[in-house]
Design a protein around this motif. Structure first.
Motif, mmCIF file in Angstrom:
data_model
loop_
_atom_site.group_PDB
_atom_site.id
_atom_site.type_symbol
_atom_site.label_atom_id
_atom_site.label_comp_id
_atom_site.label_asym_id
_atom_site.label_seq_id
_atom_site.Cartn_x
_atom_site.Cartn_y
_atom_site.Cartn_z
ATOM 1 N N UNK B 355 1.759 27.445 -3.280
ATOM 2 C CA UNK B 355 1.265 27.542 -2.161
ATOM 3 C C UNK B 355 1.390 29.467 -2.384
ATOM 4 N N UNK B 356 0.437 29.162 -0.524
ATOM 5 C CA UNK B 356 0.162 30.804 -0.394
ATOM 6 C C UNK B 356 1.080 31.813 0.229
ATOM 7 N N UNK B 357 2.588 31.530 0.559
ATOM 8 C CA UNK B 357 3.603 31.633 0.551
ATOM 9 C C UNK B 357 4.800 31.400 0.131
ATOM 10 N N UNK B 358 5.924 32.713 0.321
ATOM 11 C CA UNK B 358 7.636 32.609 0.287
ATOM 12 C C UNK B 358 7.483 33.334 -1.411
ATOM 13 N N UNK B 359 8.782 32.349 -1.696
ATOM 14 C CA UNK B 359 9.106 33.615 -3.217
ATOM 15 C C UNK B 359 8.491 33.334 -4.230
ATOM 16 N N UNK B 361 4.807 32.093 -4.144
ATOM 17 C CA UNK B 361 3.401 32.556 -3.958
ATOM 18 C C UNK B 361 2.742 32.750 -5.334
#
Lengths: 509, 509, 509
Positions: B355-359, B361
């Motif tokens: 996932x490219x975002x958030x915690x 990544x």
């Protein structure tokens, strides 16, 4: 003489008589009891239950044992804490600490002082003239668990009063602390806070006064108890059991109100807490560092103005150090003789029997929890036998005086020479060097007479007051000053004449 | 069989169909989804939005994939926290912890239990009979981030009730805990506080009961969800994904309410957290310590009474350890086969796509964030191909049983043998020694049948209950006891007959 | 030119005249005063006392010295804190910090901003056109003692406003932060909290925005002062004294509102705080690490767009590092020449005379507390003499540009490459390597023109904005990119095209 610490409240009454008999048979003279028993002496507020203690005293007296009775103020019961939650201390991080261990009270709390006075009065009224009671121990190990310094609102208020009495006018405080620095000027004593959780470091004079105040509060708390005991237990001694390596408290000042000093000797636990390398720690793991007990014997003999007891002597493995090995065979005997040789009037083992429950269940006693004698018992018995064959000479004045200054520890804590240094380490280095030369050492506070000493060692005395200077001037022996001596004024400033301040006249600079 | 963790809510719907197709093509059987999706399932209180999940399930079902649906209780949404701020946990330092990560709830909170029941009920009502849903995962990694033990007022109240149920009369508690020590006597269960922020260490029996209580609260919270699922999703399995190296929680007890156990296998991250030397850590940095995954496979196969999944399998570098290197080439394949060889029914990779975002990544997936296959994908594909050629035999009973006792971890935590010791380290030493001998090991809880084992290893069992003793007596093989076995009673006292307590009869002392 | 920091308020007026005379004789041009004097300028609310400062300025002016006047906002007086307790900052642990040190205020506090505006206005009204005043220093060492980031309710509110202005709609924030992860979706900006005390780690985008916000708050606080000074002290320069190794604050942004940058150079203290081995630290203990001062000269010359002062130059041992040895003989001279060679317009020693009280009493000055010249004095005098014989050439553009990105430090702090890494360490490694090659280095912020540089070194630039990309494209020299460059979007996501993101076009991958 030998003694033991005993907790009848932990054992069925049926065992007490045999315990007492065996204590006598072992050759013990003194038994300390009662110092954590508040909740059993007063299970509900205002409804004391003396029966069990009456009986315990009678049982011990029946075997000719003399009793040191502890005041139980180190452990206020839960009902008391619930009634006065404000007695719980606040730590440096600003957290109110909870019931559930011990020493959960603030020395400044007016409510707790009143409660302490009340329970000590009740105790002294009942047992102050008891024939089996030789004397009293106040509280237990003042300062243990970092409890000298509290940061609660009552301490803040008391500190402001202490400052007002010390300085009279707030301008005198501003001058003494140098509050022109960083805009810290106070307009009123009521503006002064406790020195913690500041954004940058607090003013060192502020810290030093707070440390003095905190030590004074302990002394005042203790004196309150002593006054009750003096009034209601005439002729009985009063002592307190100090601990090793504590520096938050000035033991010389507190001991002025006592008949003699006591301390609790745990050579293995203390060694594990010393700033030694892993190799050194491993080397001394089962014997303790060779100077650790001697250091404290000499310190507390000085604190007790020549008289001291070991109130608690390690009898086997303890429970509270990071590592708790068994002492090497023979160490309990050696430690006992070492104490006696340093002038201890009594060495009392802690404790008679290992308790099988609660926090100290892994702390050895002279007996195992099942009542069988443990290693410490056999070594204590041997000492008892040896003692009957020996008349110990009185301890003579040593050739060397070591000037030990509790205030210096605070100065070093506030302003260390470097991150790794403490005053205690420095004193210990000097002490060990002297001992390696085979020299006996007396610890004296600054200002005490130095007459008759061939050598006076001052590991460090940052603040040199008039009486200390006079004693140095009148000394007959060589005076050796360690670093930073004379480097601060009484209010933690650099002296006008620069270090070594008042020592300039004395030293060949 | 193989599976994967998938978060349709992180990706445009347009990609779902292709994702599902490629999962099928890769040979995956199971897809876990939904376990952190509360805020998307119920964006505003009481207004659920099922559309996206309906569609995601349909898409996966369209490719013949079976779904493990997570209950989303590990991440209560912000609106819920704002509505019931008291659900936020309080840590050991007494600080209320904030929203902004995950697991921000207290297991004892009545409000949160009600909310958890409500969302699980809604979920189960909608999907309990969905043909694509094979089963449910409750919450996620109970205990992660140190969340088993909370110190909030609701926990205090619940703990008092737990104690009252356990002891009946407060005098029984006083007896069990030995509150005669240090004046800790309680007059009422309502007087008992949570054991933290005490001035000296808390009573060990108090601590042990609190640790038991805290573990029980997690089980109760989980059971509440299981009951809803059993009622509304008949025939669907229920599992939970445990974590490695967690000891605050008794997994055997919790798993009694599950159909089988799962765990999340991150060999590299775990190795970086092990108490190894820098050299050892460097040596295993890209492979993981050779026993770390096997240890947990065997533990959770025992927890699952023979049945377990790897619910999350490390597919590449992770993001949460102090150091996060890429696995050496081939490790993902090796770990997968290792799990299967230890009896894992399913190995599910975490996650399908980075996932490219958030915690998380920087936590790898089988695919890169742009959708291209990553190293883990190729290794998973190879395993999938190899699996088609193999029929894995069922896992047989091992020759060695290792008696693993979650309670022992708490005993060691409360009273370590020395500062550096933990129960887990001790178990690991025994386990590694057995593995080096080429022996297979079954983990069993104390009291389980030991029939058929040639060797029973008990790294340490401080508290020996009747059923455990009976199992040892009936064991056919050799029973090897490690240190401190039989050293404590159930209420954390030294047994009357001294250690090894009830084992005395069994051991040739 | 040379200068000195002077605190007339610490000394009797009788000494001022001689101090000023000796400053002139030493060849000093500038004297910085007043930056901690609020409590003396306004001993009671609303009742300023200018007399002493009037006189101090007149005395200095009488000897032809030029004055840098500090605004005293780093040390709000006790009466101010008591009147507005909410100005006290709250730390990451959630603790309100106390008065008693310095920098005890929150940059977001409306009350404190108003008070700061008020005192700066009063100061500027009185001295804005004073002929002896050359310029102003705002506050002192913004960020010292970890004060950039505060976690008080006012910061929370201000942060929510900052977010609302940045994102417009809360859905844009949800998108930017990826709140679909872990159910962190916000329905309103008012739901967003400060990212601390979360149970698991906070969202990295949340953290980065908070770090940006906190840095912005400092700039806004500073600009408020600058605006007053520009209006009331036309023609006077405004600067601020930055500190070494601080990364919480973006100095490039703040300096846009200043005429030039200043910084405080303490090579020995800084070296003790560097992540070096004990051996390295011992090696450089009395000289400082060879690159530590140069690094900051080059950094702050860049921050000051070619113009900088050393506002505080270490003149001897300091008091605040873990270890504080005396500089090796000649180091004060060497450091001064080093600063001038790097383009410092003025090097001002801190301080004229060692203060004998309060927190910095162990910080050397050019003179000892008794007024006698100290080692630093003699070295400063030698530099002053040498300077009369030399005409320093202007500093030319260096052959190498180092792109220094304050934001990168935050990215590395939030998501370190491994536990031991920091952005500053990485930059320092590149810088030291360049210096070992004998190359001069200009620090430039991302996006600055790179014209004329033969080599452009980018130690790491995780977030590459359009202007920075353009500057790279237009660079004439070789551009060398370090790790993780182009690895994040502006909102801390992995770029769609994967790292190195926008640099893909530029780099031969």
């Amino acid at each position: 003489m030998l003694g033991v610490c005993y907790y009848p409240e932990h054992w069925p009454k049926a065992r007490w008589k045999e315990d007492a008999r065996r204590m006598r048979e072992l050759g013990l003279a003194y038994v300390r009891i009662g110092e954590f028993a508040w909740a059993l002496l007063e299970p509900a507020p205002g409804r004391p239950e003396w029966g069990w203690l009456d009986e315990a005293l009678a049982t011990l007296a029946g075997e000719g044992l003399e009793v040191v009775l502890g005041t139980p103020t180190a452990t206020p019961p839960k009902w008391l804490v619930d009634r006065y939650p404000e007695i719980l201390p606040v730590d440096k991080e600003g957290r109110r600490r909870n019931f559930g261990g011990r020493r959960h009270y603030c020395f400044s709390s007016p409510a707790y002082r009143e409660e302490a006075r009340r329970i000590v009065t009740l105790l002294a009224e009942r047992y102050g003239n008891h024939p089996a009671v030789a004397g009293f121990q106040t509280d237990n190990e003042y300062g243990c668990h970092g409890t000298v310094r509290c940061y609660c609102p009552r301490c803040r208020e008391a500190f402001q009063g202490w400052l007002a009495r010390r300085y009279g006018e707030v301008e005198a405080l501003n001058e003494a602390w140098g509050t022109a620095f960083w805009s810290q000027r106070y307009r009123d004593f009521a503006e002064v806070e406790l020195p913690h959780l500041t954004v940058a470091e607090p003013n060192p004079s502020h810290l030093l006064d707070y440390y003095r105040f905190a030590s004074d509060q302990v002394r005042a708390f203790n004196r309150l108890q002593v006054e009750v005991l003096r009034a209601l237990a005439p002729g009985k001694f009063v002592t307190h059991n100090f601990m090793g390596f504590f520096t938050d408290l000035d033991p010389f000042a507190l001991a002025e109100d006592l008949d003699f000093a006591s301390w609790d000797s745990y050579p293995l636990g203390f060694t594990d807490l010393m700033p030694l390398s892993q190799e050194e720690k491993a080397r001394w793991a089962r014997t303790g560092h060779p100077d650790v007990a001697a250091f404290h014997h000499d310190l507390y003999r000085g604190v007790g103005r020549g008289r001291f007891w070991v109130m608690e002597q390690q009898p086997g493995p303890v429970n509270w150090a990071p590592h708790n090995p068994s002492p090497a065979p023979g160490m309990v005997r050696l430690w006992t003789w070492e104490a006696l040789a340093h002038g201890a009037e009594v060495v009392a083992y802690f404790r008679w029997r290992q308790v099988p429950f609660a926090q100290e269940q892994m702390h050895a006693g002279l007996h195992r929890p099942d009542g069988a004698p443990d290693q410490g018992f056999f070594e204590a018995r041997r000492v008892a036998e040896e003692l009957t064959a020996l008349a110990l000479p009185p301890v003579a004045q040593a050739p060397v005086a070591l000037v030990y200054d509790p205030e210096a520890a605070w100065v070093y804590e506030i302003q260390p020479q470097g991150a790794e240094w403490s005053y205690l380490d420095l004193v210990y280095l000097f002490y060990s060097a002297l001992r390696r030369l085979g020299l006996d050492v007396d610890f004296v506070p600054p200002g005490a007479s130095l007459k008759g000493y061939a050598l006076i060692v001052v590991p460090s005395l940052p603040i040199v007051r008039g009486e200390a200077l006079k004693a140095f001037q009148e000394a007959e022996g060589l005076v050796l000053f360690g670093p930073r001596s004379g480097s601060k004024t009484e209010t933690f400033q650099i002296p006008k004449e620069l270090p070594p301040g008042p020592l300039q006249a004395l030293l060949p600079l």
